[in-house]
Write a protein that holds these residues in place. Structure first.
Motif, PDB file in Angstrom:
ATOM      1  N   ALA A  84       0.824  -1.207   0.000  1.00 21.82           N
ATOM      2  CA  ALA A  84       0.000   0.000   0.000  1.00 21.82           C
ATOM      3  C   ALA A  84       0.854   1.251   0.000  1.00 21.82           C
ATOM      4  CB  ALA A  84      -0.935  -0.012   1.210  1.00 21.82           C
ATOM      5  N   ILE A  85       1.918   1.245   0.810  1.00 21.33           N
ATOM      6  CA  ILE A  85       2.812   2.400   0.866  1.00 21.33           C
ATOM      7  C   ILE A  85       3.468   2.632  -0.489  1.00 21.33           C
ATOM      8  CG2 ILE A  85       4.980   3.254   1.838  1.00 21.33           C
ATOM      9  CD1 ILE A  85       4.157   1.961   4.489  1.00 21.33           C
ATOM     10  N   GLU A  86       3.893   1.569  -1.137  1.00 23.95           N
ATOM     11  CA  GLU A  86       4.535   1.703  -2.446  1.00 23.95           C
ATOM     12  C   GLU A  86       3.556   2.276  -3.468  1.00 23.95           C
ATOM     13  OE1 GLU A  86       6.876  -1.012  -5.802  1.00 23.95           O
ATOM     14  OE2 GLU A  86       6.097  -1.932  -3.970  1.00 23.95           O
ATOM     15  N   ALA A  87       2.342   1.750  -3.478  1.00 26.07           N
ATOM     16  CA  ALA A  87       1.347   2.235  -4.448  1.00 26.07           C
ATOM     17  C   ALA A  87       0.982   3.692  -4.178  1.00 26.07           C
ATOM     18  CB  ALA A  87       0.096   1.366  -4.385  1.00 26.07           C
ATOM     19  N   ALA A  88       0.818   4.046  -2.903  1.00 32.61           N
ATOM     20  CA  ALA A  88       0.469   5.423  -2.554  1.00 32.61           C
ATOM     21  C   ALA A  88       1.606   6.381  -2.904  1.00 32.61           C
ATOM     22  CB  ALA A  88       0.134   5.523  -1.067  1.00 32.61           C
ATOM     23  N   THR A  89       2.828   5.955  -2.672  1.00 32.12           N
ATOM     24  CA  THR A  89       3.987   6.792  -2.987  1.00 32.12           C
ATOM     25  C   THR A  89       4.066   7.085  -4.480  1.00 32.12           C
ATOM     26  OG1 THR A  89       5.207   5.902  -1.093  1.00 32.12           O
ATOM     27  CG2 THR A  89       6.492   6.984  -2.818  1.00 32.12           C
ATOM     28  N   ILE A  90       3.838   6.078  -5.287  1.00 33.83           N
ATOM     29  CA  ILE A  90       3.838   6.268  -6.738  1.00 33.83           C
ATOM     30  C   ILE A  90       2.727   7.241  -7.142  1.00 33.83           C
ATOM     31  CG2 ILE A  90       3.415   5.118  -8.949  1.00 33.83           C
ATOM     32  CD1 ILE A  90       4.760   2.618  -7.700  1.00 33.83           C
ATOM     33  N   THR A  91       1.565   7.091  -6.520  1.00 29.61           N
ATOM     34  CA  THR A  91       0.430   7.956  -6.850  1.00 29.61           C
ATOM     35  C   THR A  91       0.710   9.402  -6.487  1.00 29.61           C
ATOM     36  OG1 THR A  91      -1.109   6.115  -6.540  1.00 29.61           O
ATOM     37  CG2 THR A  91      -2.034   8.329  -6.483  1.00 29.61           C
ATOM     38  N   ILE A  92       1.251   9.628  -5.302  1.00 28.92           N
ATOM     39  CA  ILE A  92       1.595  10.997  -4.903  1.00 28.92           C
ATOM     40  C   ILE A  92       2.662  11.568  -5.828  1.00 28.92           C
ATOM     41  CG2 ILE A  92       2.583  12.431  -3.067  1.00 28.92           C
ATOM     42  CD1 ILE A  92      -0.280  11.488  -2.551  1.00 28.92           C
ATOM     43  N   GLY A  93       3.597  10.722  -6.235  1.00 32.02           N
ATOM     44  CA  GLY A  93       4.615  11.168  -7.182  1.00 32.02           C
ATOM     45  C   GLY A  93       4.020  11.629  -8.502  1.00 32.02           C
ATOM     46  N   GLY A  94       2.833  11.101  -8.843  1.00 35.04           N
ATOM     47  CA  GLY A  94       2.167  11.503 -10.079  1.00 35.04           C
ATOM     48  C   GLY A  94       1.622  12.915 -10.052  1.00 35.04           C
ATOM     49  N   PHE A  95       1.572  13.534  -8.866  1.00 36.17           N
ATOM     50  CA  PHE A  95       1.106  14.913  -8.763  1.00 36.17           C
ATOM     51  C   PHE A  95       1.911  15.822  -9.685  1.00 36.17           C
ATOM     52  CE2 PHE A  95       1.538  19.178  -7.123  1.00 36.17           C
ATOM     53  CZ  PHE A  95       0.254  19.550  -6.772  1.00 36.17           C
ATOM     54  N   THR A  96       3.223  15.659  -9.673  1.00 37.75           N
ATOM     55  CA  THR A  96       4.098  16.555 -10.435  1.00 37.75           C
ATOM     56  C   THR A  96       3.794  16.491 -11.926  1.00 37.75           C
ATOM     57  OG1 THR A  96       5.847  16.362  -8.787  1.00 37.75           O
ATOM     58  CG2 THR A  96       6.490  17.094 -10.988  1.00 37.75           C
ATOM     59  N   GLU A  97       3.598  15.301 -12.445  1.00 37.34           N
ATOM     60  CA  GLU A  97       3.332  15.153 -13.876  1.00 37.34           C
ATOM     61  C   GLU A  97       2.031  15.850 -14.273  1.00 37.34           C
ATOM     62  OE1 GLU A  97       2.676  11.643 -17.251  1.00 37.34           O
ATOM     63  OE2 GLU A  97       3.300  11.119 -15.215  1.00 37.34           O
ATOM     64  N   VAL A  98       0.964  15.628 -13.469  1.00 37.83           N
ATOM     65  CA  VAL A  98      -0.323  16.262 -13.787  1.00 37.83           C
ATOM     66  C   VAL A  98      -0.213  17.772 -13.655  1.00 37.83           C
ATOM     67  CG1 VAL A  98      -2.765  16.424 -13.161  1.00 37.83           C
ATOM     68  CG2 VAL A  98      -1.596  14.212 -13.054  1.00 37.83           C
ATOM     69  N   PHE A  99       0.416  18.226 -12.561  1.00 35.51           N
ATOM     70  CA  PHE A  99       0.557  19.654 -12.345  1.00 35.51           C
ATOM     71  C   PHE A  99       1.352  20.315 -13.466  1.00 35.51           C
ATOM     72  CE2 PHE A  99       3.381  23.060 -10.947  1.00 35.51           C
ATOM     73  CZ  PHE A  99       2.439  24.021 -10.607  1.00 35.51           C
ATOM     74  N   GLN A 100       2.489  19.735 -13.824  1.00 35.95           N
ATOM     75  CA  GLN A 100       3.339  20.345 -14.848  1.00 35.95           C
ATOM     76  C   GLN A 100       2.625  20.415 -16.193  1.00 35.95           C
ATOM     77  OE1 GLN A 100       5.925  21.940 -14.280  1.00 35.95           O
ATOM     78  NE2 GLN A 100       7.053  21.106 -12.543  1.00 35.95           N
ATOM     79  N   ALA A 101       1.874  19.376 -16.518  1.00 36.98           N
ATOM     80  CA  ALA A 101       1.143  19.381 -17.787  1.00 36.98           C
ATOM     81  C   ALA A 101       0.071  20.470 -17.795  1.00 36.98           C
ATOM     82  CB  ALA A 101       0.516  18.011 -18.039  1.00 36.98           C
ATOM     83  N   GLU A 102      -0.653  20.589 -16.677  1.00 34.37           N
ATOM     84  CA  GLU A 102      -1.692  21.619 -16.588  1.00 34.37           C
ATOM     85  C   GLU A 102      -1.075  23.013 -16.591  1.00 34.37           C
ATOM     86  OE1 GLU A 102      -5.874  22.718 -16.079  1.00 34.37           O
ATOM     87  OE2 GLU A 102      -4.797  20.945 -16.788  1.00 34.37           O
ATOM     88  N   TRP A 103       0.019  23.187 -15.845  1.00 33.33           N
ATOM     89  CA  TRP A 103       0.704  24.478 -15.797  1.00 33.33           C
ATOM     90  C   TRP A 103       1.160  24.902 -17.188  1.00 33.33           C
ATOM     91  CZ3 TRP A 103       5.355  26.582 -17.113  1.00 33.33           C
ATOM     92  CH2 TRP A 103       5.727  27.795 -16.504  1.00 33.33           C
ATOM     93  N   LEU A 104       1.763  23.980 -17.922  1.00 35.00           N
ATOM     94  CA  LEU A 104       2.262  24.304 -19.262  1.00 35.00           C
ATOM     95  C   LEU A 104       1.108  24.654 -20.194  1.00 35.00           C
ATOM     96  CD1 LEU A 104       4.633  24.526 -21.204  1.00 35.00           C
ATOM     97  CD2 LEU A 104       4.404  22.062 -21.660  1.00 35.00           C
ATOM     98  N   ALA A 105       0.002  23.923 -20.100  1.00 38.24           N
ATOM     99  CA  ALA A 105      -1.153  24.213 -20.950  1.00 38.24           C
ATOM    100  C   ALA A 105      -1.715  25.598 -20.642  1.00 38.24           C
ATOM    101  CB  ALA A 105      -2.224  23.149 -20.758  1.00 38.24           C
ATOM    102  N   LEU A 106      -1.830  25.925 -19.360  1.00 34.36           N
ATOM    103  CA  LEU A 106      -2.408  27.208 -18.960  1.00 34.36           C
ATOM    104  C   LEU A 106      -1.494  28.376 -19.311  1.00 34.36           C
ATOM    105  CD1 LEU A 106      -3.811  26.149 -15.482  1.00 34.36           C
ATOM    106  CD2 LEU A 106      -5.177  26.759 -17.487  1.00 34.36           C
ATOM    107  N   PHE A 107      -0.227  28.264 -18.944  1.00 33.94           N
ATOM    108  CA  PHE A 107       0.693  29.365 -19.215  1.00 33.94           C
ATOM    109  C   PHE A 107       1.036  29.456 -20.702  1.00 33.94           C
ATOM    110  CE2 PHE A 107       1.042  29.633 -14.703  1.00 33.94           C
ATOM    111  CZ  PHE A 107       1.442  30.940 -14.445  1.00 33.94           C
ATOM    112  N   GLY A 108       0.987  28.337 -21.405  1.00 36.48           N
ATOM    113  CA  GLY A 108       1.160  28.403 -22.852  1.00 36.48           C
ATOM    114  C   GLY A 108       0.091  29.273 -23.488  1.00 36.48           C
ATOM    115  N   ARG A 109      -1.151  29.065 -23.078  1.00 31.81           N
ATOM    116  CA  ARG A 109      -2.250  29.881 -23.599  1.00 31.81           C
ATOM    117  C   ARG A 109      -2.088  31.346 -23.193  1.00 31.81           C
ATOM    118  NH1 ARG A 109      -6.476  27.523 -25.879  1.00 31.81           N
ATOM    119  NH2 ARG A 109      -7.849  29.260 -25.319  1.00 31.81           N
ATOM    120  N   LYS A 110      -1.522  31.573 -22.017  1.00 34.85           N
ATOM    121  CA  LYS A 110      -1.335  32.949 -21.559  1.00 34.85           C
ATOM    122  C   LYS A 110      -0.378  33.733 -22.453  1.00 34.85           C
ATOM    123  CE  LYS A 110      -1.333  33.933 -17.095  1.00 34.85           C
ATOM    124  NZ  LYS A 110      -2.654  34.588 -16.910  1.00 34.85           N
TER     125      LYS A 110
END
Length: 473
Positions: A310-336
Motif C-alpha cells: 500500500a505504501i509503495e502504491a500510494a507513494t507512486i500515486t503521490i509522485g504523479g502529482f508533479t506530472e499532472v501539475f506540470q502538464a496543466e501548468w504548461l497548458a495554462l501558461f502556454g495559452r497565456k
C-alpha cells in the motif's frame, strides 16, 4: 422555496459531527444575495432576496429539511499536528439537491460557537465575510473550482477583534462538500478504520464515482488538486493558509482567509500575516499541495491492504502529482502567451518571461494581458528586458493561428486586487456598500474589457499597496 434537502452527512454516526443550531442574529440586514446561484440551487432568486431567505442566511430560521451540524476534523496547521479542529465558527445547514440533481452543501460561516470552537466566539466580522464573498465569486468567474457565496448579512451585533468592536456578519457558503484532508486525518489519528471506510465510500459516491478503490480515489484527488493549484498559479492567486484542514477533497478552493492576488510578480511572494517563513508562498503552493496529499494518502493506507504494498502504491500515486501539475501548468501558461498547444520546449520561454518579470517587478495580470494589447512592455522597469524576450516570443508565435484570441481568453483584465478589497471593506464598515457592489460588478466578467471599470485594471500606487492580509479570527 423549492430546494430539496437530502442530508447524507447527517446520517453518519454521531462521532462525525456535533448537532448545532446557529445563533440567532438580533437585527439581521442583508448585504448581498446571489440570485443566480440561488436559482441554480433551487431556492429561487426571489426567495433568497426575500424575508425567508434573510431568516435562513442570518441563522434565525431553518428551512424545512435542514439538519444543522458542525463537522469534526483535524489537520496540520503550518506543519504542526492538531488532533481536533472542526467547524469552530460554521454550521452546515444541510445538503441541497439542485434541479439538475447535483448535490451542494449549504453552510453558515460566522454563526456562533460550536463544540469545536477554540478560544473564540464563533462569530465573523464584516471584513472577512466580504473578502470571501468577493474572492470566491471572482474565482468562479475566472473558471476556477471554488466554493461559492450565496449571501452575506450583517447580524446587528458587534464582534470584538484586536480590542475593537467590529460589525458582525455571516456568509452563506455553498460547496460540493466540506470534506477535507483533515476530515480523514481526524479518524486516521483515532485508528477508526470503520469511519475511514464510511468516509471513503461516501466521497467516492459523491465526488468520484469512477473510482472503485481507495487507491483510485487517491489518484483522482491527486489529479484534481494538481489541476487546481496550476489554475491558482495561472491567475497569480495565493491561498495563504494551505493547512490540511483547508484542502477540500472535492478539488475546490475552500477557506478564503488571508488570500491575495499578486500585483508585481515574484515566486516567493507572501501576503498572509501568519505565514512568517513563507511556507505558503506563491511558488511553494504545488509542493505544499503534494505534502498535504501525502497526509491524505497515509489516512487511506489501512484500507489499502498489505501495508508495504500500500505504501509503495500510494507513494507512486503521490509522485504523479508533479506530472499532472506540470502538464496543466504548461497548458495554462502556454495559452497565456498565445500558444494553443504548447510543446515541452515552450516551458523555457514561459519561465524566462516570469524570471524577467520577477526581477523587473512587472505586474502579473497587466503583463500577461498586455501581451495581446501591446502594453506589456510598459510593465517593466527596464523595457529592454522585455524586448529581448519578445524577439524569441514573436518567432514562436509565428507558428500559431490566432494567438491574440487565445491570450484574450486566458488572461483576465481585472482581478480582485488587494487594495480594492481593503478600500471596499473600509467603506462597508462605515455602512457604505456601494464600493462592494461596484467591485462585484467589475469582477463578474473578468476577461471582458469594460471602459466603465477601467480603474479596476490599474495596479496599486505605492501608497495603496497592501503588504499583509489577515485571517479575521
Amino acid at each position: 422555496m423549492t430546494a430539496k434537502f437530502d442530508n447524507s452527512y447527517a446520517r453518519f454516526p454521531a462521532r462525525f459531527f456535533a448537532r448545532q443550531m446557529p445563533d440567532a442574529a438580533p437585527a439581521p440586514q442583508r448585504i448581498a444575495a446571489n440570485g443566480a446561484l440561488a436559482e441554480r440551487l433551487g431556492f429561487g432568486g426571489d426567495w433568497i432576496a426575500g424575508p425567508e431567505g434573510l431568516a435562513m442566511t442570518s441563522g434565525n430560521a431553518m428551512p424545512s429539511g435542514a439538519e444543522p451540524l458542525a463537522q469534526a476534523y483535524a489537520g496540520h496547521q503550518f506543519g504542526g499536528w492538531v488532533p481536533q479542529l472542526g467547524d469552530g465558527r460554521a454550521v452546515l445547514l444541510g445538503e441541497i439537491i439542485a434541479p439538475d440533481g447535483a448535490r451542494f452543501d449549504i453552510q453558515l460561516k460566522g454563526s456562533g460557537q460550536t463544540p469545536f470552537s477554540r478560544r473564540g466566539d464563533g462569530k465573523a466580522w464584516l471584513g472577512p465575510v466580504l473578502r470571501e464573498y468577493v474572492v470566491s465569486e471572482a474565482m468562479a468567474a475566472l473558471g476556477i473550482p471554488t466554493t461559492r457565496a450565496l449571501a452575506a448579512v450583517l447580524t446587528g451585533e458587534a464582534v470584538y477583534r484586536d480590542g475593537f468592536a467590529r460589525p458582525g456578519a455571516i456568509l452563506t457558503r455553498v460547496a460540493s462538500s466540506h470534506i477535507r484532508v483533515g476530515t480523514f486525518q481526524y479518524f486516521a489519528a483515532r485508528e477508526d478504520t470503520e469511519a475511514l471506510q464510511l468516509l471513503t465510500d461516501h466521497v467516492i459516491a459523491r465526488h468520484y464515482p469512477q473510482a472503485e478503490t481507495p487507491l483510485e480515489l487517491l489518484t483522482a484527488v491527486v489529479a484534481a488538486q494538481a489541476r487546481l493549484i496550476a489554475r491558482w498559479l495561472s491567475v497569480g492567486f495565493i491561498h495563504g493558509v494551505m493547512n490540511t484542514d483547508n484542502m477540500s477533497i472535492s478539488g475546490e478552493t475552500i477557506d478564503y482567509g488571508p488570500c491575495a492576488f499578486m500585483d508585481h510578480y515574484h515566486p516567493s511572494k507572501v501576503f498572509s500575516s501568519i505565514d512568517a517563513y513563507g511556507r505558503y508562498a506563491y511558488g511553494a503552493q504545488p509542493q505544499i499541495a503534494a505534502w498535504n496529499l501525502a497526509q491524505f494518502a497515509s489516512c487511506l493506507l489501512p484500507l489499502m491492504g498489505e501495508r508495504e504494498a500500500a505504501i509503495e502504491a500510494a507513494t507512486i500515486t503521490i509522485g504523479g502529482f508533479t506530472e499532472v501539475f506540470q502538464a496543466e501548468w504548461l497548458a495554462l501558461f502556454g495559452r497565456k502567451i498565445g500558444i494553443t498547444a504548447p510543446r515541452p520546449e515552450d516551458r523555457a520561454l514561459i519561465e524566462d518571461l516570469l524570471n524577467r518579470m520577477a526581477v523587473e517587478r512587472a505586474d502579473f495580470t497587466r503583463t500577461f494581458r498586455g501581451l495581446s494589447t501591446g502594453t506589456a512592455r510598459a510593465e517593466f522597469t527596464e523595457p529592454l528586458a522585455f524586448d529581448q524576450w519578445s524577439e524569441r516570443w514573436q518567432t514562436r508565435l509565428a507558428e500559431e493561428r490566432d494567438p491574440e484570441a487565445v491570450m484574450a481568453t486566458a488572461n483576465p483584465v481585472r482581478i480582485p486586487r488587494n487594495h480594492r478589497i481593503e478600500a471596499m471593506i473600509a467603506s462597508a464598515v462605515e455602512d457604505d456598500f456601494a464600493p462592494f457592489e461596484t467591485l462585484m460588478a467589475a469582477l463578474a466578467a473578468p476577461f471582458d474589457p469594460a471602459p466603465e471599470f477601467a480603474a479596476f485594471e490599474a495596479a496599486p500606487r505605492p501608497d495603496e499597496a497592501v503588504a499583509r492580509t489577515f485571517c479575521g479570527t
